[in-house]
Design an enzyme around this catalytic site. Structure first.
Site, short mmCIF file in Angstrom:
data_model
loop_
_atom_site.label_atom_id
_atom_site.label_comp_id
_atom_site.label_asym_id
_atom_site.label_seq_id
_atom_site.Cartn_x
_atom_site.Cartn_y
_atom_site.Cartn_z
N SER A 164 1.05 -1.18 -0.04
CA SER A 164 0.06 -0.01 -0.06
C SER A 164 0.87 1.20 -0.12
O SER A 164 1.91 0.99 0.58
CB SER A 164 -0.88 0.08 1.16
OG SER A 164 -1.49 1.35 1.51
N TYR A 214 -1.05 -1.27 10.23
CA TYR A 214 -1.35 -1.71 8.66
C TYR A 214 -0.11 -1.18 7.93
O TYR A 214 0.29 -1.78 7.16
CB TYR A 214 -2.78 -0.89 8.21
CG TYR A 214 -2.99 -1.18 6.90
CD1 TYR A 214 -3.57 -2.43 6.56
CD2 TYR A 214 -2.84 -0.28 5.81
CE1 TYR A 214 -3.61 -2.71 5.13
CE2 TYR A 214 -3.14 -0.45 4.54
CZ TYR A 214 -3.79 -1.72 4.17
OH TYR A 214 -3.95 -1.91 2.77
#
Lengths: 245, 77
Positions: free
Chosen positions: A139, A152
């Site tokens: 990401s 995350y």
């Protein structure tokens, strides 16, 4: 170009928007695909839509015994796993000061540890075959950080370090290990955002729009292809120009 | 014994591309036969397949020479 006829590909998180698009793209290029995810119904729908060369392989990536069995199940169904796409991911967003151990552990387990365990099992036959592709979906926040996503972002940055290290170890065996780092992608999750929030997000993106799952899938297809054999240990950022490095 | 040694030697010769005569009892895969660390992992994988045994990671690390491999496989079988 990018013909995957005769190849087998396992995609985790195939029940989601991006994972589904990746599976479709690899399948359209000729690959036999293994569709993994926790929710079986959307996987069955996708498999029915794809027709031949699609196998439903449910797996809960927070259960290590299930993770360790997935490559075996996929190999039994497809005859091998030439291409592994670690796409599944979960979020447990919270301010770092309020982030509990469970929020941390579950995100690291599903996003990072399962990637390590699946790669470890899949890479043995790849080494023997002198051919393999591992594509890890990270990401943009793994590169930039993001308030509220310490867990995350740490997991995604961890996947990058894992990929680069593994890439160096197995490069002489015809195996490449790369990452695709999506920016903001329009999925069922982002559809729920109101227009003001969407406009605020788009204002941060040079391309002034969110990406599509198909645009991520195209990057994965490239890295999975024969043509990308000299590309390894890299992260392909697909984010409309956000966070150029 | 000789059967196991012959089969192990054949795998080593094929994998590392060395002369059969160099694969002697005390020959170290890395120091004498030109293997790198990943080659040794692959050799162990090949032994596992040839002999239908499982060689755990900690045991694999102790297999440094041709003789080590033959002994381990004989003991396992």
């Amino acid at each position: 170009m990018f013909d995957l006829t005769g190849k087998t590909a396992l995609v985790t998180g195939a029940s989601g928007g991006i994972g589904g698009a990746i599976a479709r793209a690899l399948h359209a290029a000729g690959a036999t695909v293994g569709l993994s995810g926790t929710r079986e119904a959307p996987l069955q729908d996708l498999a029915a839509d794809l027709g031949d060369r699609a196998h439903v392989l449910p797996c809960n990536l927070s259960d290590r015994a299930e993770v360790d069995g997935l490559i075996k199940t996929a190999t039994a169904a497809m005859g091998g796993v030439d291409i592994l796409v670690n796409n599944a991911g979960i979020t447990r967003d919270n301010l770092f000061m309020r982030m509990g151990d469970d929020d941390w552990d579950s995100v690291l387990e599903v996003n990072l540890t399962s990637t390590m365990r699946l790669s470890k099992t899949a890479i043995r036959p790849m080494m023997k075959a002198r051919w393999g592709r591992i594509v890890n979906i990270t990401s943009v926040v793994g590169a930039t950080g993001n308030a509220g996503q310490a867990n995350y972002a740490a997991a995604k940055a961890g996947m990058v370090g894992l990929s680069k290290s593994l890439a160096q170890e197995v490069a002489t065996r015809g195996i490449t290990v790369n990452c695709v780092a999506p920016g903001f992608i329009a999925t069922a999750m982002t559809d729920k955002l109101d227009d003001d929030r969407k406009a605020a997000i788009n204002s941060q993106i040079p391309a002034a729009r969110m990406g599509t799952p198909e645009e991520i899938a195209a990057a994965v297809l490239y890295l999975a292809s024969e043509e990308a054999g000299y590309v390894t240990g890299t992260t392909l950022h697909v984010n409309g120009g956000m966070a150029m490095s | 014994m000789s059967d196991v040694a012959d089969r192990v030697r054949k795998i080593v010769v094929e994998h590392l591309g060395v002369e059969e005569g160099k694969v002697v009892e005390g020959a170290s895969f890395i120091d004498d036969l030109g293997a790198d660390s990943l080659d040794t992992v692959e050799l162990v994988m090949a032994f596992e397949e040839e002999f239908g045994i499982e060689i755990p990671d900690d045991a694999a690390e102790t297999i440094q020479t041709f003789g080590d491999a033959v002994k381990f496989i004989n003991d396992a079988g």
